[in-house]
Design a protein around this motif. Structure first.
Motif: not given
Length: 75
Positions: A15-19, A25-32, A43-52
């Motif tokens: 959600d918006q808050r988690e994003f 925390r990452s300073a590059y992109a939203a990492e999860f 593993t770790t990946l980045y998430y975009s708010q477009t769902g990718i």
């Protein structure tokens, strides 16, 4: 069923808050932490708010479950 903190992507996406928290925390992109379809290990990946979900090269992945990073170990 015990999910151990994993959230299936079929249930919901970050959600918006988690994003925002993850992005800060990452300073590059939203990492999860994620589990990619067919993978044995998390593993770790980045998430975009477009769902990718994507890696550092921008390659997209099919993610089946995700979780926010825990607080870092402070000793």
């Amino acid at each position: 069923m015990m999910s151990n903190g994993w959230i299936p992507t079929t249930e919901r996406l970050p959600d918006q808050r988690e994003f925002i928290e993850s992005y800060v925390r990452s300073a590059y992109a939203a990492e999860f932490l994620v589990t990619i379809e067919g993978a044995d290990k998390a593993t770790t990946l980045y998430y975009s708010q477009t769902g990718i979900w994507f890696d550092e090269q921008g390659e997209p992945y099919k993610v089946v479950a995700w979780m926010p990073f825990p607080e870092r170990y402070k000793g």
